[in-house]
Design an enzyme around this catalytic site. Sequence first.
Site, mmCIF file in Angstrom:
data_model
loop_
_atom_site.group_PDB
_atom_site.id
_atom_site.type_symbol
_atom_site.label_atom_id
_atom_site.label_comp_id
_atom_site.label_asym_id
_atom_site.label_seq_id
_atom_site.Cartn_x
_atom_site.Cartn_y
_atom_site.Cartn_z
ATOM 1 C CB THR A 49 -0.949 0.007 1.201
ATOM 2 O OG1 THR A 49 -0.205 -0.269 2.387
ATOM 3 C CG2 THR A 49 -2.028 -1.032 1.031
ATOM 4 C CB SER A 149 9.697 9.517 2.755
ATOM 5 O OG SER A 149 9.156 10.324 3.761
ATOM 6 C CG HIS A 150 11.428 9.829 6.967
ATOM 7 N ND1 HIS A 150 10.096 9.937 6.664
ATOM 8 C CD2 HIS A 150 11.550 8.743 7.767
ATOM 9 C CE1 HIS A 150 9.432 8.959 7.265
ATOM 10 N NE2 HIS A 150 10.295 8.222 7.939
ATOM 11 C CG ASP A 305 9.497 14.202 5.341
ATOM 12 O OD1 ASP A 305 8.886 15.128 4.783
ATOM 13 O OD2 ASP A 305 9.148 13.011 5.230
ATOM 14 C CG ASP A 309 5.464 13.027 3.206
ATOM 15 O OD1 ASP A 309 6.524 13.212 3.859
ATOM 16 O OD2 ASP A 309 5.065 11.896 2.862
ATOM 17 N NE ARG A 310 6.581 10.682 8.222
ATOM 18 C CZ ARG A 310 6.439 9.855 7.200
ATOM 19 N NH1 ARG A 310 6.875 10.214 6.004
ATOM 20 N NH2 ARG A 310 5.862 8.663 7.353
ATOM 21 C CD GLU A 408 2.113 7.194 15.519
ATOM 22 O OE1 GLU A 408 2.861 6.322 15.087
ATOM 23 O OE2 GLU A 408 0.930 7.303 15.158
#
Length: 583
Positions: A49, A149-150, A305, A309-310, A408
């Site tokens: 996913t 991403s990170h 990040d 997106d964070r 979170e």
Amino acid sequence: MDTHLQAKIHHWLNLDKDESSRREIQALIDSGDSEVLAARFSGRLAFGTAGIRGVVGAGPMRMNRLVVQQTSMGVAQYLMAQVSDCAERGVVVGYDGRHDSKQFAHDTAMVLAAAGIKVYLTVKIAPTPLVAFGVLHLGAAAGIVVTASHNPPQYNGYKVYWGNGAQIIPPHDTGIAACIEHAATAPIGLMSLEKARLADRLVMLDDDFYQAYRQGIRQAEVLQNHTSPEKVSLAYTAMHGVGAEMAEMVLKDAGVTQVYSVAAQREPDGDFPTVNFPNPEEAGAMDLVMAEAHKHSAMLACANDPDADRFAVAVRLSHATPEMDASAAYQMLTGDQVGVLFGHYLLSHASDDQRLTCRTIVSSSLLSQIATSMNAVCETTLTGFKWLTNVGMSKQSADNRFIFAYEEALGYTIGNMVWDKDGLSALVAFAQLTAELASKGQTIWDRLDAIYRQYGFYLNEQVSIALSASDMSQPTIGDRLRRQPPTEIAERAIISVDDISIGIRRFADGSECVIDLPVSDVLIYQLEGGARVIVRPSGTEPKVKCYYEVIEQFSADDTLQDVQQRAALAMAKLTTMHQQSLA
């Protein structure tokens, strides 16, 4: 080297047209490194996913051009089978600033175009939220963003959005995975970008597209609080990622003029030279932005990040002085604290029909309490932003519009312009919250204190417990807990148990009710005193993830520090005794 491995390598080399990748495999063959080769060809990167993600390198268990091409062909075949007008609606493709991302994005575009599908390709690096935004903005059938991403520098990845602008959920993940397996058996057709453009199968998304996203944030219903933005001061870092240019623009549009970017981390750099791990949650990752904030005595030290997106933030402490070290002058907020602040703030300003929020099962339950007290709704979903946004869409209605969701792990979506986590709109919203408080002579700490005094102090903690390897031959922790259910945890009585694997909640008196969540191997224990324990066993390795929550109430004489200390002691007892019970 056994013949089966030789056959796999031969098949791969027949399909792989990238010379550098072929040389990498040949070097391993020449050196006789059968162990590494066996690992590279032990399967293929699993598509789930979240798409695919892995270390860049040659072979089907690594991220490389052929894996990206095969994945893109699988996506194309699945789309054509599921969406009748996908060729005309097209697919949005964007990429982050990692070394291979542009090439992988171009490979993706060439495969889709060769399959007859129109492609909207960003002309340059793009924050991940822009791709999710682009799917709805352009009415596309899907979106693809090349990003890790990170993750550490050696990684890259490939994430897929459905036509609703949200990350894919079942059954699309398994459907695409099956198509990828089929696509990997034959050569992949490519259409050059120039030919695709001439065939009207390629549209380059230039500055107008980026400005459309910028305008979307400027006009967003939930970002119209323009109370004293000039009072806010903040330092910002893109963490060597792709967020800086857009972040600076949207802050300027919001009237936030005191912005200090960390120059050493502003430009994209796939080596991430100033951080050990480009994740704002990791120790040391926020050091430079806190130092920049401290230099200017700024209220906030903010970070995105690398794919933006964070959102992460450290807040200046009330007792901070210029002589202090930055690490003593600023305190990082947890993802739950930011989520609770956002939920409280947004619901306080919401219209009567804008009352729907979402959180994951492992996020703080405080948002649910806040929503209930404000005559709003908080839906609880499985872990992962794909669930938050898809549930948000399915549950909203004309008189119950979606306003906010969070997890979170520093993920937040503000309003419904982007149906995924968006660190840029979150940055603007947090600046506006801080400005409103500053106009009243208050701080973020004042707001948190007020929330905790009204609802109680909620403390959350996650622990991954490594179990002995011998446990892998035994029933899983989840199975054991279901066969021999505990009656108490850490000397607290169990009020109810949610078994997500069967969708049932059992109460202490033996009664039951149905839980509206997809099946997952998760157990949730509600304990007396408001405490909570969540157990997520691993079926593939001797490890179990546990999530803990304790709640402490204030007495009339309590300071926040008093309550925090009590909560910390309660948490230590809960985690220690529960972990011992699982050993």
